[in-house]
Write a protein that holds these residues in place. Structure first.
Motif, PDB file in Angstrom:
ATOM      1  N   LYS A  68       1.054  -1.316   0.150  1.00 44.56           N
ATOM      2  CA  LYS A  68       0.175  -0.237  -0.137  1.00 44.56           C
ATOM      3  C   LYS A  68       0.537   1.331   0.073  1.00 44.56           C
ATOM      4  N   VAL A  69       0.293   2.358  -0.373  1.00 42.10           N
ATOM      5  CA  VAL A  69       0.960   3.589  -0.705  1.00 42.10           C
ATOM      6  C   VAL A  69       0.893   3.937   1.083  1.00 42.10           C
ATOM      7  N   ARG A  70       2.207   4.705   0.918  1.00 39.35           N
ATOM      8  CA  ARG A  70       2.071   5.188   2.616  1.00 39.35           C
ATOM      9  C   ARG A  70       2.192   6.790   2.426  1.00 39.35           C
ATOM     10  N   VAL A  71       1.974   7.763   1.770  1.00 38.27           N
ATOM     11  CA  VAL A  71       1.254   9.179   1.750  1.00 38.27           C
ATOM     12  C   VAL A  71      -0.527   8.975   0.469  1.00 38.27           C
ATOM     13  N   PRO A  72      -1.260  10.067   1.023  1.00 39.73           N
ATOM     14  CA  PRO A  72      -1.835   9.922  -0.211  1.00 39.73           C
ATOM     15  C   PRO A  72      -1.510  10.221  -1.571  1.00 39.73           C
ATOM     16  N   SER A  73      -1.549   9.213  -2.283  1.00 41.95           N
ATOM     17  CA  SER A  73      -1.393   9.378  -3.866  1.00 41.95           C
ATOM     18  C   SER A  73      -3.015   9.178  -4.628  1.00 41.95           C
ATOM     19  N   ILE A  74      -2.336  10.044  -5.825  1.00 43.79           N
ATOM     20  CA  ILE A  74      -3.824  10.238  -7.452  1.00 43.79           C
ATOM     21  C   ILE A  74      -3.548   9.700  -8.114  1.00 43.79           C
ATOM     22  N   LEU A  75      -4.037   9.515  -9.306  1.00 46.61           N
ATOM     23  CA  LEU A  75      -3.869   8.977 -10.485  1.00 46.61           C
ATOM     24  C   LEU A  75      -3.691   9.877 -11.416  1.00 46.61           C
ATOM     25  N   ASN A  76      -3.058  10.457 -12.528  1.00 45.31           N
ATOM     26  CA  ASN A  76      -2.865  11.217 -13.409  1.00 45.31           C
ATOM     27  C   ASN A  76      -4.275  10.785 -14.268  1.00 45.31           C
ATOM     28  N   PRO A  77      -4.544  11.000 -15.428  1.00 44.12           N
ATOM     29  CA  PRO A  77      -6.736  10.872 -16.935  1.00 44.12           C
ATOM     30  C   PRO A  77      -5.989   9.719 -17.163  1.00 44.12           C
ATOM     31  N   SER A 161       7.215   4.185  -6.775  1.00 47.76           N
ATOM     32  CA  SER A 161       7.683   4.277  -5.789  1.00 47.76           C
ATOM     33  C   SER A 161       8.021   5.195  -5.225  1.00 47.76           C
ATOM     34  N   ALA A 162       7.863   6.202  -4.928  1.00 45.50           N
ATOM     35  CA  ALA A 162       8.279   7.335  -4.185  1.00 45.50           C
ATOM     36  C   ALA A 162       6.667   7.552  -3.191  1.00 45.50           C
ATOM     37  N   ALA A 163       5.436   7.196  -3.861  1.00 44.46           N
ATOM     38  CA  ALA A 163       3.920   6.956  -2.959  1.00 44.46           C
ATOM     39  C   ALA A 163       4.460   5.521  -2.250  1.00 44.46           C
ATOM     40  N   LEU A 164       4.996   4.522  -2.484  1.00 42.42           N
ATOM     41  CA  LEU A 164       4.941   3.387  -1.906  1.00 42.42           C
ATOM     42  C   LEU A 164       6.528   3.753  -0.802  1.00 42.42           C
ATOM     43  N   ILE A 165       7.096   4.045  -0.745  1.00 43.50           N
ATOM     44  CA  ILE A 165       7.993   4.707  -0.069  1.00 43.50           C
ATOM     45  C   ILE A 165       7.958   5.671   1.033  1.00 43.50           C
ATOM     46  N   GLY A 166       7.503   6.539   0.459  1.00 41.58           N
ATOM     47  CA  GLY A 166       6.698   7.770   1.398  1.00 41.58           C
ATOM     48  C   GLY A 166       7.937   8.098   0.896  1.00 41.58           C
TER      49      GLY A 166
END
Ligand SMILES: C[C@@](O)(CCOP(=O)(O)O)CC(=O)O
Ligand code: SF4
Length: 393
Positions: A68-77, A161-166
């Motif tokens: 799971k991602v460690r920070v709020p993360s969102i997708l591009n269109p 990767s940044a989202a998963l590591i935070g």
């Protein structure tokens, strides 16, 4: 690059293969760009969502990840409106694959709203100095320039990767020294609306990947800056710019005036419109909302459409959260026959390929539509775009 004990453990695979690979990507980038350490991020925005751009290989890779991602993360269109895809002329097969991609990201804990304007959304607001890992180039430009937050132009895999590591590696636009202007740009003409996108289209080609400091005689609003930055990130690869007396960081910064000084004349901006004026009345689709519309832009469109019945396809691209928050404006827009599309855009959707000529008021879309969607593009003001959509030719 210095890693903490915990980061070393991740790198050695103690927390599984997904985090090991994610850490490897961050460390490889950090080593290439001379980062000293990893720094925490507030949020991530992950590009590489449309099945049109990532294909089966992308889907397979995202589906193989765990955790799971460690920070709020969102997708591009994505490549379609996730609800109204059949109205867009999207095939069943494309829709199935696109939904699989969205579910794969969702399994990683990423919010499945797909937008290039996360800064309008609850949970993704930024303040000056915040560090993030965003990847869509206009969102990167807006975060860095208009808000004064800090992000590199991440690729899809590095943002994920940044989202998963935070965390992200501390280099590039995270550091003060890379945020000072390296070229100044003078624009003495009065600009309004789509002139800013045209200016960005011209300026990006001249500036490439440097950090410009603009001296403008007009005073741009945030929506104007959004258009300027999006266009410069597309025709060049500008990820940060400053506007004297307007953008937040420049007033606090100590720097020497850049040696190089560019002047952009009114004629160069006008040429962007003139270069495709022979396509006037010839387009079979009009698309607005690159980057996705702000509430203010939605209101402006609703005003321009009031009392009209359109003859041509008109798409308005916007994030789902903004569309839902301003559903009364969306209803007013749709009364004209225009379609408000969420989760997608004219560039990343294969639906654009069903048309021959698209009128746009965005310097970024003007730059990308011919190459990425293989149709002609006409550059016009928002008023002219609406005129074109009402035209029966
Ligand atoms: C064209 C663009 O706005 C959207 C397509 O990117 P992607 O398919 O999300 O990688 C990307 C960009 O300019 O950063
Ligand atoms: S609308 Fe424009 S800025 Fe947003 S993702 Fe599409 S191409 Fe990029």
């Amino acid at each position: 690059m210095h890693l903490t004990k915990e980061e070393e453990k991740i790198m050695q695979g103690e927390y599984g293969l997904t985090l090991e690979k994610a850490m490897e990507i961050l460390v490889a980038l950090g080593d290439i760009y001379g980062a000293d350490e990893l720094i925490p991020i507030k949020s991530a925005q992950v590009a590489g969502v449309s099945y049109k751009t990532i294909g089966d290989a992308g889907l397979e890779w995202i589906s193989s990840l765990e955790g799971k991602v460690r920070v709020p993360s969102i997708l591009n269109p994505a490549g379609m409106d996730l609800e109204k895809w059949s109205e867009m002329g999207i095939s069943q097969n494309f829709a199935r694959k696109q939904n699989e991609i969205i579910r794969a990201y969702e399994n990683l804990g990423i919010r499945t709203e797909c937008t290039c304007t996360p800064y309008y959304l609850k949970g993704f607001h930024l303040n000056m100095g915040d560090h993030v890992a965003w990847s869509e180039s206009s969102a990167v430009s807006y975060a860095n320039s208009v808000i004064g937050a800090r992000t590199n132009r991440e690729g899809g895999p590095s943002a994920l990767s940044a989202a998963l590591i935070g965390k992200t590696a501390n280099y590039g636009f995270h550091l003060d020294e890379n945020r000072v202007p390296s070229v100044s740009v003078n624009v003495e003409s009065d600009l309004k609306g789509s002139d800013y996108g045209a200016l960005g289209y011209v300026a990006g080609k001249l500036i490439s990947n440097r950090v410009p400091l603009f001296f403008l005689s007009s005073k741009p609003e945030p929506d104007d800056l959004k258009s300027l930055g999006a266009a410069m990130a597309a025709s060049g690869s500008v990820a940060l710019y400053h506007v004297d007396g307007v953008t937040p960081e420049i007033g606090h910064m100590h720097f020497e005036m850049p040696d190089e000084n560019i002047t952009i004349e009114k004629e160069q901006i006008q040429e962007v419109y003139d270069s495709t004026s022979e396509l006037r009345s010839r387009c079979d689709i009009v698309a607005i909302g690159c980057p996705h519309c702000s509430p203010g832009e939605l209101e402006e469109i609703a005003d321009l459409l009031e009392g009209r019945r359109l003859k041509k396809e008109l798409w308005i691209c916007v994030s789902r959260e903004v569309a839902e928050r301003y559903s009364h404006i969306v209803d007013m827009i749709e009364e004209s026959g225009a379609k408000v599309m969420c989760d997608t855009c004219m560039v990343v959707s294969p639906a654009s390929e069903n048309y021959e000529c698209m009128a746009v008021n965005s310097g970024k879309a003007f730059n990308y539509v011919p190459g990425m969607c293989r149709l002609k593009a006409r550059y016009a003001s928002i008023e002219e775009c609406i005129e074109e959509a009402g035209d029966s030719n």
